[in-house]
Design an enzyme around this catalytic site. Structure first.
Site, mmCIF file in Angstrom:
data_model
loop_
_atom_site.group_PDB
_atom_site.id
_atom_site.type_symbol
_atom_site.label_atom_id
_atom_site.label_comp_id
_atom_site.label_asym_id
_atom_site.label_seq_id
_atom_site.Cartn_x
_atom_site.Cartn_y
_atom_site.Cartn_z
ATOM 1 N N HIS A 48 0.856 -1.195 0.000
ATOM 2 C CA HIS A 48 0.000 0.000 0.000
ATOM 3 C C HIS A 48 0.886 1.236 0.000
ATOM 4 O O HIS A 48 1.941 1.273 0.644
ATOM 5 C CB HIS A 48 -0.986 -0.010 1.173
ATOM 6 C CG HIS A 48 -0.441 0.311 2.526
ATOM 7 N ND1 HIS A 48 -0.300 1.605 2.992
ATOM 8 C CD2 HIS A 48 -0.009 -0.495 3.522
ATOM 9 C CE1 HIS A 48 0.179 1.583 4.229
ATOM 10 N NE2 HIS A 48 0.382 0.327 4.574
ATOM 11 N N ASP A 56 5.809 2.765 7.084
ATOM 12 C CA ASP A 56 4.427 2.325 6.843
ATOM 13 C C ASP A 56 3.741 3.222 5.837
ATOM 14 O O ASP A 56 3.069 4.187 6.196
ATOM 15 C CB ASP A 56 3.640 2.319 8.151
ATOM 16 C CG ASP A 56 2.233 1.794 7.946
ATOM 17 O OD1 ASP A 56 1.371 2.082 8.796
ATOM 18 O OD2 ASP A 56 1.980 1.119 6.925
ATOM 19 N N GLU A 75 -5.273 1.897 2.170
ATOM 20 C CA GLU A 75 -5.150 0.707 3.034
ATOM 21 C C GLU A 75 -5.443 1.092 4.471
ATOM 22 O O GLU A 75 -6.047 0.353 5.230
ATOM 23 C CB GLU A 75 -3.746 0.128 2.910
ATOM 24 C CG GLU A 75 -3.525 -1.185 3.656
ATOM 25 C CD GLU A 75 -3.069 -0.991 5.111
ATOM 26 O OE1 GLU A 75 -2.725 0.144 5.482
ATOM 27 O OE2 GLU A 75 -3.089 -1.981 5.855
ATOM 28 N N GLU A 76 -4.993 2.265 4.837
ATOM 29 C CA GLU A 76 -5.133 2.699 6.243
ATOM 30 C C GLU A 76 -6.593 2.945 6.628
ATOM 31 O O GLU A 76 -6.901 3.039 7.808
ATOM 32 C CB GLU A 76 -4.305 3.964 6.479
ATOM 33 C CG GLU A 76 -2.819 3.817 6.221
ATOM 34 C CD GLU A 76 -2.096 2.946 7.255
ATOM 35 O OE1 GLU A 76 -2.782 2.347 8.100
ATOM 36 O OE2 GLU A 76 -0.862 2.852 7.184
ATOM 37 N N ASP A 102 4.262 -4.837 3.699
ATOM 38 C CA ASP A 102 3.736 -3.704 4.455
ATOM 39 C C ASP A 102 4.564 -3.597 5.728
ATOM 40 O O ASP A 102 4.491 -4.440 6.610
ATOM 41 C CB ASP A 102 2.251 -3.944 4.799
ATOM 42 C CG ASP A 102 1.634 -2.761 5.519
ATOM 43 O OD1 ASP A 102 0.413 -2.819 5.784
ATOM 44 O OD2 ASP A 102 2.354 -1.790 5.823
ATOM 45 N N HIS A 113 2.435 4.963 12.753
ATOM 46 C CA HIS A 113 1.303 5.886 12.600
ATOM 47 C C HIS A 113 1.551 7.222 13.295
ATOM 48 O O HIS A 113 0.598 7.886 13.734
ATOM 49 C CB HIS A 113 -0.002 5.236 13.092
ATOM 50 C CG HIS A 113 -0.535 4.215 12.148
ATOM 51 N ND1 HIS A 113 -1.755 3.604 12.278
ATOM 52 C CD2 HIS A 113 0.012 3.685 11.020
ATOM 53 C CE1 HIS A 113 -1.948 2.729 11.295
ATOM 54 N NE2 HIS A 113 -0.885 2.765 10.518
HETATM 55 N N1 DTR Z 1 -2.094 -2.685 9.352
HETATM 56 C C1 DTR Z 1 -0.802 -2.273 8.839
HETATM 57 C C2 DTR Z 1 0.329 -2.547 9.802
HETATM 58 C C3 DTR Z 1 0.329 -3.900 10.344
HETATM 59 C C4 DTR Z 1 0.036 -4.233 11.620
HETATM 60 N N2 DTR Z 1 0.166 -5.584 11.767
HETATM 61 C C5 DTR Z 1 0.538 -6.113 10.595
HETATM 62 C C6 DTR Z 1 0.805 -7.414 10.234
HETATM 63 C C7 DTR Z 1 1.133 -7.683 8.911
HETATM 64 C C8 DTR Z 1 1.202 -6.626 7.974
HETATM 65 C C9 DTR Z 1 0.941 -5.321 8.346
HETATM 66 C C10 DTR Z 1 0.621 -5.086 9.685
HETATM 67 C C11 DTR Z 1 -0.826 -0.797 8.573
HETATM 68 O O1 DTR Z 1 -0.999 -0.031 9.525
HETATM 69 O O2 DTR Z 1 -0.643 -0.422 7.392
HETATM 70 ZN ZN ZN Z 2 -0.452 1.761 8.817
HETATM 71 ZN ZN ZN Z 3 0.910 -0.408 6.375
#
Ligand code: DTR
Ligand code: ZN
Ligand code: ZN
Ligand code: CA
Length: 434
Positions: free
Chosen positions: A122, A134, A168-169, A197, A283
């Site tokens: 993403h 991220d 994605e977020e 990611d 974040h």
């Molecule tokens: N949700 C993703 C970050 C994230 C958190 N746990 C995992 C495990 C596997 C991949 C990504 C993630 C984000 O904040 O973009």
């Molecule tokens: Zn994120």
């Molecule tokens: Zn991410």
């Protein structure tokens, strides 16, 4: 300034580029059945992409979030590099939370269209920061791997497709939209989706998704080969874009270096670092280019390339009946079409639905060219139509559905240069029948 390059210099340039490991024109191949080793992905190149994404955030209110100018600028940045490298790119629009979102899809010409290997990341950040780990880290690693495919002139058995996802977020919105709008028949062709990611966390762990066993093992083997222990990613289910693909039955896998969770003392023993968050800037506004562990980013970028080369069937397919013409044919600048002919004999019945057409054209501006395959009865199959811009050379393998054509006869590769300046020549034309 575009200029015409005499053949000798062009040849020299291609040879020089090959020596420098530079431009397309070097077609990677291996002895039948041998696996192709992936190239090292230069960490400096990946970091340069992160620096560029940081600059984009700095110039757009400090973030690259969905619906903000920084996100569209990120899409345009990645797209421009892929267009210049010879990819066929598509920007897919969608709307969420009252704003337009964008996915970027990049197809590498060639390979079996019925076996598609995808990799993605993403590209959006949260609104509080630049989102360099991220997920600039995943986006940059996938981008540099795609550029490495182009530099190598890789001709994998499978068709390669790369994706950079929006929103994605906000809940995997972009990748969900892509999958939802992929016809069932097209979904069935996707042999696997690899997700990246957060792969450069400052206090990294080395986590491998435990979804598809073949993909999981491909990554595990890579890390074992460089002496880096890995763990199964346990918090990931549903947490990133691979979930969108997994939910429709597509095999998935991926890599992760950790987010806000705290590294245990056992993990510190295993990987080094500190018993603190894997990424304390998750974040947050401090998720900048300073929030990257270079070793983790380097190792994971190389693992991305390893998986792409390995899972795309980088091995050469067993040779079929080959008909080739390697005579050079000069292509008049902005002039009449020229042809290179192969006389196919000894093939009963019709040509296959997956006729392999290898094209090798030396030219200083591939966007000038229209390239057609002409069957013995005169039927025309266009394989290239002015795409690729100023990039040099057109070295590609196309799969043409020629099943309505009688196989035996004179097949022609017809090439026309349709723009002034920049010239070149047909260096080779090959048809492979199963
Ligand atoms: N949700 C993703 C970050 C994230 C958190 N746990 C995992 C495990 C596997 C991949 C990504 C993630 C984000 O904040 O973009
Ligand atoms: Zn994120
Ligand atoms: Zn991410
Ligand atoms: Ca020209």
């Amino acid at each position: 300034m575009k200029f015409s390059v005499p053949r000798r210099t062009a040849t020299l340039a291609v040879v020089a580029a090959m020596a420098l490991g530079g431009l397309a024109g070097t077609t990677a191949s291996a002895a039948p059945g041998a696996a192709l080793a992936a190239p090292d992905i230069p960490l400096a190149n990946v970091k340069q992409h992160l620096t560029d994404l940081q600059s984009i955030a700095n110039a757009n209110g400090g973030n690259r979030a969905h619906g903000r100018t920084g996100y569209k600028a990120s899409i345009d940045f990645v797209k421009a590099k892929l267009d210049a490298a010879g990819y066929t790119t598509t920007v897919q629009q969608f709307t969420t939370s009252g704003a337009t979102g964008y996915n970027l899809i990049a197809d590498w010409p060639g390979g079996d269209p019925n076996q598609v290997l995808m990799a993605g990341a993403h590209l959006d950040s949260v609104s509080s920061g630049a989102g360099i780990n991220d997920n600039g880290s995943g986006s940059a690693a996938v981008l540099e791997t795609a550029l490495a495919v182009s530099r190598a002139g890789l001709q994998p058995t499978k068709h390669l497709r790369f994706g950079w996802w929006g929103a994605e977020e906000l809940g995997l919105v972009g990748s969900k939209y892509y999958v939802a709008n992929l016809p069932t028949t097209e979904r069935a062709k996707v042999s696997g989706y690899l997700n990246f990611d957060m792969i450069g966390s400052p206090n990294p762990g080395y986590f491998v998704y435990d979804d598809d066993p073949t993909i999981e093992q491909t990554f595990k083997s890579y890390f074992a080969g460089i002496g880096v222990p890995t763990e199964i990613e346990t918090e990931g289910d549903g947490r990133s874009d691979h979930a969108s693909f997994k939910n429709v039955g597509i095999p998935v896998g991926g890599l992760f270096t950790g987010a806000s969770r705290v590294k245990t003392s056992a993990q510190v023993q295993k990987w080094g670092g500190t018993a603190t968050a894997f990424d304390r800037c998750y974040h947050s506004s401090c998720d900048t280019t300073a929030n990257i562990n270079d070793t983790a980013l380097d190792r994971n970028s190389d693992a991305v390339a390893h998986a792409i080369w390995t899972l795309s069937g980088g091995t050469t397919t067993p040779p079929g009946k080959v008909f080739e013409n390697t005579a050079d044919v000069a292509i008049p600048d902005n002039g009449a079409a020229v042809t290179s002919t192969v006389d196919v004999t000894g093939i009963a019945g019709n040509a296959p639905a997956t006729l392999k057409v290898d094209v090798n054209i030396v030219h200083t501006y591939r966007g000038d060219l229209v390239v057609d395959l002409v069957a013995p009865d005169g039927s025309v199959y266009n394989v290239h139509n002015r795409s690729g811009g100023s990039a040099d050379n057109l070295v590609a393998t196309y799969t043409v559905n020629a099943s309505t054509e009688v196989a035996n006869g004179a097949w022609k590769l017809r090439v026309q240069d349709k723009a002034a300046q920049d010239t070149g020549y047909i260096s080779g034309f090959k048809l492979t029948f199963p």
